[in-house]
Design a protein around this motif. Structure first.
Motif, short mmCIF file in Angstrom:
data_model
loop_
_atom_site.label_atom_id
_atom_site.label_comp_id
_atom_site.label_asym_id
_atom_site.label_seq_id
_atom_site.Cartn_x
_atom_site.Cartn_y
_atom_site.Cartn_z
N SER A 210 0.83 -1.20 0.00
CA SER A 210 0.00 0.00 0.00
C SER A 210 0.86 1.25 0.00
O SER A 210 2.03 1.22 0.39
CB SER A 210 -0.89 -0.01 1.26
N THR B 146 6.73 -3.06 -7.31
CA THR B 146 5.50 -2.28 -7.32
C THR B 146 4.57 -2.82 -6.25
O THR B 146 4.83 -3.88 -5.68
CB THR B 146 4.83 -2.33 -8.71
N ARG B 147 3.50 -2.10 -5.96
CA ARG B 147 2.57 -2.56 -4.94
C ARG B 147 1.82 -3.81 -5.40
O ARG B 147 1.49 -3.96 -6.58
CB ARG B 147 1.57 -1.46 -4.61
N PRO C 238 -1.18 -6.03 -6.27
CA PRO C 238 -2.52 -5.66 -6.71
C PRO C 238 -3.64 -6.29 -5.89
O PRO C 238 -4.79 -5.85 -5.97
CB PRO C 238 -2.56 -6.17 -8.16
N ASP C 239 -3.32 -7.31 -5.10
CA ASP C 239 -4.39 -8.04 -4.40
C ASP C 239 -4.02 -8.49 -2.99
O ASP C 239 -4.74 -9.29 -2.38
CB ASP C 239 -4.82 -9.26 -5.22
N PRO D 63 -4.50 -0.22 -3.05
CA PRO D 63 -4.21 0.62 -4.21
C PRO D 63 -5.48 1.20 -4.81
O PRO D 63 -6.51 0.52 -4.92
CB PRO D 63 -3.53 -0.37 -5.18
N GLY D 64 -5.42 2.48 -5.16
CA GLY D 64 -6.58 3.15 -5.74
C GLY D 64 -7.48 3.81 -4.73
O GLY D 64 -8.46 4.46 -5.11
N HIS D 65 -7.18 3.65 -3.45
CA HIS D 65 -8.00 4.27 -2.39
C HIS D 65 -7.14 5.29 -1.64
O HIS D 65 -6.33 4.92 -0.79
CB HIS D 65 -8.53 3.20 -1.42
N PRO D 66 -7.30 6.56 -1.94
CA PRO D 66 -6.43 7.58 -1.34
C PRO D 66 -6.71 7.87 0.13
O PRO D 66 -5.90 8.48 0.80
CB PRO D 66 -6.70 8.82 -2.20
N LYS E 261 -0.69 -7.09 -12.69
CA LYS E 261 -1.48 -5.87 -12.88
C LYS E 261 -1.93 -5.73 -14.33
O LYS E 261 -3.07 -5.35 -14.60
CB LYS E 261 -0.66 -4.65 -12.47
N GLN F 258 -4.74 -8.20 -14.88
CA GLN F 258 -5.98 -7.75 -14.23
C GLN F 258 -6.64 -6.63 -15.04
O GLN F 258 -7.86 -6.60 -15.19
CB GLN F 258 -5.69 -7.30 -12.81
N ALA F 259 -5.82 -5.71 -15.53
CA ALA F 259 -6.35 -4.61 -16.33
C ALA F 259 -6.98 -5.13 -17.62
O ALA F 259 -8.05 -4.67 -18.04
CB ALA F 259 -5.25 -3.60 -16.63
#
Length: 237
Positions: A42, A120-121, A123-124, A159-162, A221, A224-225
């Protein structure tokens, strides 16, 4: 100096609000160069990973953190400078070699170098295959490697949640130093580099309790994308 100012301001607030916990901080030497090799769950790792240590932890971060424009770019540069991040070019090739040299310089100066072998972070929330740059750093510098496992930061701030979720206590575990002296002088051997990296990742898996995936996080990632695009367009994956 800026690092300690930021830490002095953030630490009391983070302790009060999130009540982070720590295990094994005694394994990190009080002086001398050392590599902290950690999982990366994270954005919150930047806040809580080095929080319990009385030493400055210098990490290598992508150059894009320091090149943004306007107020957002200014805040990004200030934050990453404040948490001890050194900008590097992660485009590969000669850039990767330059990043390695930067890491070796940090260690030669006697500092603590924090590095995320996954690159990298996650993804899951699972632990992914490590890149061998950490092994080259360990063998060329000949310094101890300490596994550095973040716990609960994925659940708290995926990830994606600020905005972090409250009520989840983040933790960090420091493992016992790993000794790779039996491989010194063999840093050009790809099989040795992979063996050292895998040993580090296994120690992280045991320390963090994460499920291990024998795949690079960046590849996961991309997959997943692609799956998300296929699902949204109604085509089969």
């Amino acid at each position: 100096m800026f690092y300690w100012v930021v830490k002095a301001i953030l630490a009391p607030f983070l302790h009060l609000v999130f009540r982070p916990w720590t295990e094994g901080a005694q394994h990190v030497p009080k002086e001398g160069p050392v590599i902290l090799a950690g999982n990366h769950l994270s954005f919150a790792d930047h806040f809580f990973g080095a929080l319990p240590l009385p030493r400055k932890v210098i990490s290598l971060g992508k150059a894009e953190y320091f090149t943004g424009k306007g107020l957002k770019g200014l805040l990004s540069r200030a934050f990453f400078t404040g948490v001890g991040t050194v900008p590097i070019d992660r485009s590969g090739g000669k850039a990767s070699e330059a990043a390695l040299r930067t890491g070796l310089r940090v260690l030669r100066e006697g500092h603590v170098l924090g590095i995320y072998p996954e690159g990298t972070r996650s993804p899951d929330g699972r632990l992914y295959k490590g890149k061998t740059g950490v092994a080259r750093l360990a063998l060329e510098s000949r310094v101890p490697v300490i596994p550095w496992a973040m716990v609960n930061t994925f659940e708290m701030m995926p990830p994606g949640h600020p905005v972090p979720k409250f009520g989840i206590r983040p933790g960090v575990k420091y493992g016992k130093p790993l000794d790779f002296s039996r491989y010194y002088g063999m840093e050009e051997d790809r099989l040795v580099l992979r063996a050292v990296t895998d040993e580090i990742m296994y120690a992280l898996m045991e320390l963090s309790g994460q499920e291990y995936v024998d795949k690079y996080a960046a590849s996961a990632k991309v997959e997943q994308a692609r799956a998300a695009r296929n699902a949204s367009s109604g085509t089969a994956a």
